[in-house]
Design an enzyme around this catalytic site. Sequence first.
Site, short mmCIF file in Angstrom:
data_model
loop_
_atom_site.label_atom_id
_atom_site.label_comp_id
_atom_site.label_asym_id
_atom_site.label_seq_id
_atom_site.Cartn_x
_atom_site.Cartn_y
_atom_site.Cartn_z
N ASP B 288 0.77 -1.09 0.00
CA ASP B 288 -0.10 -0.09 -0.05
C ASP B 288 0.95 1.27 -0.02
OD1 ASP B 288 0.94 0.07 2.81
OD2 ASP B 288 -0.93 -0.86 3.25
N ASP B 342 7.61 -13.28 -4.13
CA ASP B 342 7.32 -14.12 -2.77
C ASP B 342 8.50 -13.73 -1.94
OD1 ASP B 342 5.83 -15.89 -0.92
OD2 ASP B 342 5.24 -17.20 -2.76
N ASP B 360 6.09 -6.23 7.05
CA ASP B 360 4.83 -5.79 7.36
C ASP B 360 3.99 -6.66 6.53
OD1 ASP B 360 2.80 -4.30 8.12
OD2 ASP B 360 2.88 -2.59 6.78
#
Lengths: 503, 498
Positions: B288, B342, B360
């Site tokens: 984000d 990944d 996070d």
Amino acid sequence: MKLTRRQVAPALIGLTLKADQPLKGGFALEAQDRGHQIRDRAATPATKRTIRIPAVIVGGGISGLSAAWWFRRARFTDFVLLEMESETGGNARAGENEITPFPWAAHYLPLPANDSIYVRLLCEEFGLLKDGVWDERWLCHSPQERLFLHGRWQEGIEPHIGLTKEDAAQFDRFFSRVAELRHSGAFTLPMDPGLRRSKPAHLALDRLTLSGWMRKEGLYSPYLRWLVDYSTRDDYATGADAVSAWAGLHYFAARDSEEHGPLTWPEGNAWIARRLTQTVSSHIRTGAMVSRVERTGSFWRVHAGDTLYETDYVIWAAPTWLARWTVSPPPRALPMESAPWLVANLTMSRWPAEKGLPPAWDNVIYGSPALGYVVATHQSLKTHIPRTVWTYYWAMSQGAALDQRRILLGGDWRYWCERIFADLQRAHPDIRSCVERIDIFRIGHAMPRPAPGFLTHPDRLALLKPSNNLAFANTDLSGLSLFEEAQYRGVEAARAALSTLGR
Amino acid sequence: MAFVLFLSVFLIAASGLIYELIAGALASYLLGDSVLQFSTIIGAYLFAMGIGSYLSRFIERALIARFISIELMVGLLGGFSSTILFLAFTWTTSFRLLLYGLVLAIGILVGLEIPLLMRILRERFQLKDLVANVLTFDYLGALGASLLFPLLLVPHLGLVRSAMLFGLINALVALWSTFLFRDQLPRAMAQRIGSIAVIALLTAGMFFGQQITDTADAALYSDDVVLTRTTPYQRIALTRWKDDYRLYLNGHLQFSSRDEYRYHESLVHPAMASRPGARRALVLGGGDGLAVRELLKYPGLESITLVDLDPEMTRLFKTHPLLRGLNKDALSSPKLRIVNADAFPWLQASRDLYDVAFVDFPDPNNYSLGKLYSSAFYRLLSRSLTEGGLAVVQSTSPMFARQSYWCIVETLKAAGLKTYPYHAYVPSFGEWGFVLATRTDWSPGGQLPEGLRFITTAQMHALFEFPPDLAPVPAEVNRLNDQVLVRYYDREWREIVR
């Protein structure tokens, strides 16, 4: 398109394959024809060259590779290893596709106890064990095992859904009997040191079947009987009704109950086999089918294709029963049947819908004739794994091995796909639409069946001792087809060879 | 005339069975265990039909008018049955009660139909023909419905519209009967108007039925859904309530725009303020860009590497005007390198070193995510830090998942790191935990950038104080081969979530 009656009738009653895409695949690693050339004494190529070499290892499975590995450790380099296939590894070979490597048979190594000296040595050499700590990367990740029982998945393979108090008490009793046997020190891996410590009561276990022993002990819980039968089919391709109680109980009593293992890799034990192969690669001759081994004067003549090896010492690491067809003078027959296996690798374009527990490393269906499946991507570090490969195991343990082998070789690829689907469908109703490819490895002679009496059979005991500078080294001498035994037999044969050759 | 009458028997039998099948299918979809659901639904329905047949004896006059009213009631109740059940599933907690109530009601009404019809037709046929014909068409209707339902209705119309279609058929049989028996009906016109009203209602339902259940979907999120994306990795949903934007991944809240600054300031600044010389930063997860936004407040940073699995996530937060506003265009910073990979294999392959790393990831609610909280992962993390480098790990709530939180601390220690646990209050999450980990000794302090809304130098030390109810509890190390954290987390959140 015009439908014929042959197409419509099965479709109406739902008998056709329901796959979204046509299923691909076939049989893999087929070796029956080559193997049977030896049996049938097919004509062999004329000898083109003769090589004089102090030692020859026949067979490049784990025992042959381990013998070679020990030679190298002892700085002995005057030997060759002859392998019939194009690749070493034997039952520890692997395949690979665009998704992941996957095993073709053996796929894990239990954490060795302190007395498994050679296994620990190997693990330290390959970096699996550092300063007494096991590398977390290759210990089997969580979740390890699940069992499909009464319509849902439970954690672990020992059944615990729907047990009565009496069932649970029988499990306790069984495991306390196993603990007694473990503490006796008579059940070890490798088995030889324990045998030397065995008391007559322990050896007497080899005179009855495991089912017989359970009846004597008053253990009749269906769940316990299933677990015990599953375990002996898994390790020895023999049901509890036919397996020696000594061997069946060895499975439980030789391993520590508190292990945090096993070690496993996407490609299974090929991870070890390939590293072993690397350490001795300059000595390996692949595609070398040994057709005759003759004692001539004070040395052996080993015919492999167009090459003749004249050698002082032969380590026979190929299946022992094969020596009856090849070695002259022929040795005694190993008093054990060899059981057929089927191993299938299912390439999955998606995971089946899951309810309850997530897929584990080892996934077993209660009451299945097969052994369940192992997820090849389980040790992956990725969080997102959209496609995978399942390795499906089926030890053909019923009845006579000969009959089972006929069934194994008689069924075509489609037949076996149907059998596999029919089995998996119980736990995964949507399995057919998840599988895009099935590759099947039919292993006619996968492992020995340790029936009652095998342990003290005079022919087995005779084969254990090297004679005339020929040492047998295959796992089947132990009756227990386990990595630890294979390695132990290989290393012991190499040690015998070195002492005979004066190195 | 006779054929037309028996055709209505066929139709009402079919629709009666359809309602039963719908209730059974819905119950097994929503409650699971299809054997149990179908058995109890069929049992309850047949029993209710028995009640209906019994009750038919009490209807003595105006049989045709009653028959028409019953048809209309069946049409309404049956037609809206799956809508009612779907909405009940979303909005109420008494789905089962409503399910069996509805099954009983429809069953009673359907049970009334055939006895009434037989009595209406009694004068026109001999008893043996009547019974034979009515039952023949009744069973034929059942066969039709049971074939139609799985083969055509469920796959093509869905449960909501299938129910309405058969409600319509009931209503049409009613309307048709008003013409068929017009000489025996004193108030045919009133019945006709009633029928047309029901038909109109069901036709409208056929068209708007889809929206009704969509409303139910939206109710799973309490606010308006602004944007949804289904990627190969996850389902992304952004909701809005007044000026509060919330991001959900797979239904789990990731942030609320009203208080996310508390979370991201806490994640980033204690570490950054203490390392003014930091030049290279790593952010794992956090597609984000909100953590990156905080990092960009330190001009000394030369490069930031952001690793997030989902390219759609970073693309959205880089291009969507609303989301760019939230992260202040952080994802377009020239200092930033975005890697869509990944994290575990990426870190294993990476040989770069970082002065600061921010981890996070979503909470460890399954074994796949649990790998990213394992000692093996933290050893790699430690390997990728410079001498004196700092890592900060979002570590779930020390309040709601106390043992999980301290398990993460233990696991970082097992990977050879010194740990400095801290926590902050984020209203939309509750009390939230972080762990700062490093190979050297460390203490909070240093220069904070201007304009922070939550972290201050004075209050930063307080974050590292743990009151008794958050204090350490014994926990095992989370290892790849023994993921205790997933078990702790599952148990602890299950105790809280209703």
